[in-house]
Design a protein around this motif. Sequence first.
Motif, PDB file in Angstrom:
ATOM      1  N   ASP A   1       2.206 -14.682   1.814  1.00 45.67           N
ATOM      2  CA  ASP A   1       3.329 -15.223   1.046  1.00 45.67           C
ATOM      3  C   ASP A   1       3.293 -16.751   1.093  1.00 45.67           C
ATOM      4  O   ASP A   1       3.527 -17.423   0.090  1.00 45.67           O
ATOM      5  N   GLY A   2       2.954 -17.299   2.268  1.00 40.63           N
ATOM      6  CA  GLY A   2       2.810 -18.748   2.375  1.00 40.63           C
ATOM      7  C   GLY A   2       1.670 -19.285   1.536  1.00 40.63           C
ATOM      8  O   GLY A   2       1.694 -20.440   1.096  1.00 40.63           O
ATOM      9  N   LEU A   3       0.659 -18.435   1.318  1.00 42.67           N
ATOM     10  CA  LEU A   3      -0.460 -18.830   0.465  1.00 42.67           C
ATOM     11  C   LEU A   3      -0.069 -18.858  -1.003  1.00 42.67           C
ATOM     12  O   LEU A   3      -0.779 -19.413  -1.833  1.00 42.67           O
ATOM     13  N   GLY A   4       1.087 -18.258  -1.321  1.00 43.95           N
ATOM     14  CA  GLY A   4       1.551 -18.248  -2.701  1.00 43.95           C
ATOM     15  C   GLY A   4       1.223 -16.974  -3.440  1.00 43.95           C
ATOM     16  O   GLY A   4       1.318 -16.925  -4.681  1.00 43.95           O
ATOM     17  N   LEU A   5       0.864 -15.919  -2.730  1.00 45.49           N
ATOM     18  CA  LEU A   5       0.494 -14.659  -3.364  1.00 45.49           C
ATOM     19  C   LEU A   5       1.703 -13.738  -3.511  1.00 45.49           C
ATOM     20  O   LEU A   5       2.669 -13.814  -2.748  1.00 45.49           O
ATOM     21  N   THR A   6       1.639 -12.843  -4.485  1.00 50.44           N
ATOM     22  CA  THR A   6       2.589 -11.742  -4.585  1.00 50.44           C
ATOM     23  C   THR A   6       2.074 -10.626  -3.688  1.00 50.44           C
ATOM     24  O   THR A   6       0.974 -10.102  -3.891  1.00 50.44           O
ATOM     25  N   VAL A   7       2.857 -10.262  -2.672  1.00 52.28           N
ATOM     26  CA  VAL A   7       2.378  -9.361  -1.624  1.00 52.28           C
ATOM     27  C   VAL A   7       3.221  -8.091  -1.594  1.00 52.28           C
ATOM     28  O   VAL A   7       4.455  -8.140  -1.579  1.00 52.28           O
ATOM     29  N   LEU A   8       2.530  -6.935  -1.559  1.00 52.65           N
ATOM     30  CA  LEU A   8       3.183  -5.642  -1.429  1.00 52.65           C
ATOM     31  C   LEU A   8       2.728  -5.000  -0.122  1.00 52.65           C
ATOM     32  O   LEU A   8       1.542  -4.684   0.032  1.00 52.65           O
ATOM     33  N   PRO A   9       3.619  -4.810   0.854  1.00 53.04           N
ATOM     34  CA  PRO A   9       3.221  -4.134   2.093  1.00 53.04           C
ATOM     35  C   PRO A   9       3.192  -2.619   1.896  1.00 53.04           C
ATOM     36  O   PRO A   9       4.008  -2.062   1.145  1.00 53.04           O
ATOM     37  N   TYR A  10       2.267  -1.968   2.565  1.00 52.85           N
ATOM     38  CA  TYR A  10       2.201  -0.500   2.505  1.00 52.85           C
ATOM     39  C   TYR A  10       1.745   0.046   3.854  1.00 52.85           C
ATOM     40  O   TYR A  10       0.720  -0.387   4.391  1.00 52.85           O
ATOM     41  N   VAL A  11       2.517   0.975   4.393  1.00 48.97           N
ATOM     42  CA  VAL A  11       2.146   1.668   5.621  1.00 48.97           C
ATOM     43  C   VAL A  11       2.232   3.165   5.349  1.00 48.97           C
ATOM     44  O   VAL A  11       3.282   3.648   4.907  1.00 48.97           O
ATOM     45  N   PRO A  12       1.173   3.925   5.575  1.00 53.38           N
ATOM     46  CA  PRO A  12       1.194   5.357   5.270  1.00 53.38           C
ATOM     47  C   PRO A  12       2.098   6.135   6.223  1.00 53.38           C
ATOM     48  O   PRO A  12       2.386   5.690   7.337  1.00 53.38           O
ATOM     49  N   HIS A  13       2.497   7.307   5.791  1.00 54.25           N
ATOM     50  CA  HIS A  13       3.298   8.203   6.621  1.00 54.25           C
ATOM     51  C   HIS A  13       2.353   9.023   7.490  1.00 54.25           C
ATOM     52  O   HIS A  13       1.389   9.615   7.004  1.00 54.25           O
ATOM     53  N   ARG A  14       2.645   9.058   8.794  1.00 46.04           N
ATOM     54  CA  ARG A  14       1.734   9.711   9.739  1.00 46.04           C
ATOM     55  C   ARG A  14       1.481  11.175   9.360  1.00 46.04           C
ATOM     56  O   ARG A  14       0.329  11.623   9.320  1.00 46.04           O
ATOM     57  N   ALA A  15       2.537  11.951   9.099  1.00 51.63           N
ATOM     58  CA  ALA A  15       2.376  13.384   8.853  1.00 51.63           C
ATOM     59  C   ALA A  15       1.873  13.678   7.443  1.00 51.63           C
ATOM     60  O   ALA A  15       0.983  14.514   7.250  1.00 51.63           O
ATOM     61  N   ARG A  16       2.420  12.975   6.443  1.00 54.94           N
ATOM     62  CA  ARG A  16       2.051  13.292   5.058  1.00 54.94           C
ATOM     63  C   ARG A  16       0.707  12.723   4.657  1.00 54.94           C
ATOM     64  O   ARG A  16      -0.031  13.339   3.870  1.00 54.94           O
ATOM     65  N   GLU A  17       0.359  11.526   5.159  1.00 57.11           N
ATOM     66  CA  GLU A  17      -0.850  10.847   4.704  1.00 57.11           C
ATOM     67  C   GLU A  17      -1.909  10.684   5.786  1.00 57.11           C
ATOM     68  O   GLU A  17      -3.093  10.574   5.487  1.00 57.11           O
ATOM     69  N   GLY A  18      -1.479  10.611   7.036  1.00 55.86           N
ATOM     70  CA  GLY A  18      -2.427  10.422   8.117  1.00 55.86           C
ATOM     71  C   GLY A  18      -2.865   8.976   8.233  1.00 55.86           C
ATOM     72  O   GLY A  18      -2.426   8.080   7.509  1.00 55.86           O
ATOM     73  N   TYR A  19      -3.781   8.765   9.185  1.00 58.47           N
ATOM     74  CA  TYR A  19      -4.239   7.415   9.495  1.00 58.47           C
ATOM     75  C   TYR A  19      -5.204   6.894   8.440  1.00 58.47           C
ATOM     76  O   TYR A  19      -6.032   7.629   7.907  1.00 58.47           O
ATOM     77  N   GLY A  20      -5.121   5.617   8.152  1.00 58.79           N
ATOM     78  CA  GLY A  20      -6.114   4.955   7.317  1.00 58.79           C
ATOM     79  C   GLY A  20      -5.831   5.031   5.827  1.00 58.79           C
ATOM     80  O   GLY A  20      -4.802   5.540   5.368  1.00 58.79           O
ATOM     81  N   LEU A  21      -6.779   4.479   5.064  1.00 63.55           N
ATOM     82  CA  LEU A  21      -6.638   4.462   3.609  1.00 63.55           C
ATOM     83  C   LEU A  21      -6.718   5.876   3.051  1.00 63.55           C
ATOM     84  O   LEU A  21      -7.479   6.710   3.548  1.00 63.55           O
TER      85      LEU A  21
ATOM     86  N   ARG B   1      -6.740   8.012  -0.937  1.00 56.98           N
ATOM     87  CA  ARG B   1      -6.955   7.774  -2.368  1.00 56.98           C
ATOM     88  C   ARG B   1      -5.656   7.771  -3.160  1.00 56.98           C
ATOM     89  O   ARG B   1      -5.491   6.943  -4.062  1.00 56.98           O
ATOM     90  N   ALA B   2      -4.745   8.685  -2.847  1.00 56.98           N
ATOM     91  CA  ALA B   2      -3.500   8.741  -3.607  1.00 56.98           C
ATOM     92  C   ALA B   2      -2.707   7.444  -3.468  1.00 56.98           C
ATOM     93  O   ALA B   2      -2.158   6.924  -4.448  1.00 56.98           O
ATOM     94  N   ALA B   3      -2.665   6.906  -2.263  1.00 52.45           N
ATOM     95  CA  ALA B   3      -1.937   5.651  -2.041  1.00 52.45           C
ATOM     96  C   ALA B   3      -2.614   4.499  -2.772  1.00 52.45           C
ATOM     97  O   ALA B   3      -1.940   3.645  -3.382  1.00 52.45           O
ATOM     98  N   LEU B   4      -3.934   4.448  -2.738  1.00 52.18           N
ATOM     99  CA  LEU B   4      -4.663   3.398  -3.459  1.00 52.18           C
ATOM    100  C   LEU B   4      -4.404   3.481  -4.950  1.00 52.18           C
ATOM    101  O   LEU B   4      -4.233   2.458  -5.627  1.00 52.18           O
ATOM    102  N   ASP B   5      -4.355   4.699  -5.476  1.00 54.02           N
ATOM    103  CA  ASP B   5      -4.069   4.874  -6.905  1.00 54.02           C
ATOM    104  C   ASP B   5      -2.670   4.382  -7.246  1.00 54.02           C
ATOM    105  O   ASP B   5      -2.445   3.750  -8.292  1.00 54.02           O
ATOM    106  N   ARG B   6      -1.720   4.675  -6.366  1.00 51.77           N
ATOM    107  CA  ARG B   6      -0.344   4.226  -6.622  1.00 51.77           C
ATOM    108  C   ARG B   6      -0.249   2.706  -6.580  1.00 51.77           C
ATOM    109  O   ARG B   6       0.468   2.088  -7.377  1.00 51.77           O
TER     110      ARG B   6
END
Length: 565
Positions: free
Chosen positions: A96-116, A118-123
């Motif tokens: 944000d200090g760099l001047g970028l538009t930033v969207l944070p994303y943290v997956p749900h442990r049970a529904r998505e599991g650890y790591g990247l 595909r469905a989240a990347l598509d969204r």
Amino acid sequence: MRYRWLEPATEVREGGAVGEAVLRALLARRGVAEGEVAAFLAPDPAALADPFLLADMDRAVDRLALARRLGEAVAVYGDYDVDGLTSTALLCRALDGLGLTVLPYVPHRAREGYGLNRAALDRLQAAGVSLVVAVDCGVGNGAEIAHARSRGLDTIVLDHHHVPETLPEAVAVVNPRRADCAYPCKDLAAVGVAYALARALDDAGYAGVRADDDDLLALAALGTVADVVPLRGENRVLAAAGLAALRETGRPGLRALCAAAGVAPARLLAWHIGYVLGPRLNAAGRIAEPDIALRLLLTDDPGEAADLAARLDRLNRERQRELARILEEAIAKLEENGPPGDDRRLIQLAGDGWSAGVAGLVAGRLTERYSRPVVILERGADWSKGSARSVDGFNIVEALAECADLLDHYGGHAKAAGLTVANAHLDALDKRLRDLALTRLSAEQLRPTLAPDIAVPPDALTEETVDSLARLEPCGHGNPEPLLLVRAAVARWPRTSQDGRHLFWTMQQGRRRQVRGVAFGHGDRLAELTGAGPVDLVGTLRREWWQEEERLSLHVRDFRVTSDE
């Protein structure tokens, strides 16, 4: 738990303070060379290595600079534990200090599991994101990153986990564990890698990013301590500087978190992060939505911060109840035919209704109890998911790598890992891991041992001693709190807590001063202290506050009546 005690190499026989000579002895025991003492006792952020020594750091900075020029939207994709949450919050602030538009994303442990995934990347792409910065994950997500590339999404990976033979095809893979990485500190937490990116942006001349930002340092300390990386070298520097920033923080979320936990920010130690603040931040990802904790770290609104901190406090109590339930069931299952013998040098247990979110905590408690690696799994209809914890001498992630053909997914460190396995492979996984433990762990390694740093008489338990030992802070993994063997103490007025689980007593020091003794989990040993003569104690000496009154407490790991020697 009763331990086998090792005799300490250093002993103070006279009463009074543990002074400079003892401090030097403790430093030597930790492997701090004479020429390193000054830097160890006064960690300096100026001593951090050049962040551009990290492989691919230049590529990461260049790609973010391009994103700024093009006005791209950037997603920061983190993890649901404290390291991942603080990494995500730190990068959001820095970018944000760099001047970028930033969207944070943290997956749900049970529904998505650890790591990247595909469905989240598509969204994220559908939301207008064209660059994903993966932090505390990504190095093992080659297939998902390839999917992102096919959709026109660029990826930067900032990770610290085990590096596979083939790196993912990201724009940059910044990981100090890479074989071709020249960065001197290989044990950074993910938040340490994220902070290195902030330093690199600062060094590159981007005025909106300041490496000396107290908010960034506070987040770096939270993640570093909570992820149980060795508090030596650069991790010690980050923890020390970040704790200093935390004690004076003005961030609403951090202040609300301390208030909900009953901790005065000015008195914060690394211990509070590991056992008080960290569990509350982790609770959201373990049994609810991780964005509760992330929003707390990011909010500028004191009212919202207070509400979120209260929710985390309630979730933490729920997490504690769930942990106690599963732990009781696991012990009953394990000891149905008696405690595990020396021939069972690794424990694997799976249960229906055992939340994968607390599996790592259960595994950790059982590892402490039985002094051997433990794998705890939540058994689903077809798949089981959970966590492993290990002991010195058995690298659990390397052991899982030797079982990769039986696993759907795994990753982690030498002492802690996560895994997913088909139920059809549970028995085969158990057998192979147990066979590996038989070859790599001796029966002697399974016996819990206490190794006190130094032996002292009871009248050495003073404020001056605490002040001397406090110079070793921040303490944690790799630099533990000094463990004292107190010889021939007199335990007066022993009593248990109301639930009978814990043991308390008083040690008289002179005419006015008293030191409280506390042995958590030893309530069943009250009879050993009642009417007993002098006792030897092994524990850590701490300065604590009760209703604004300062007191000294010895937190005892084990004790024995002197005549029992």
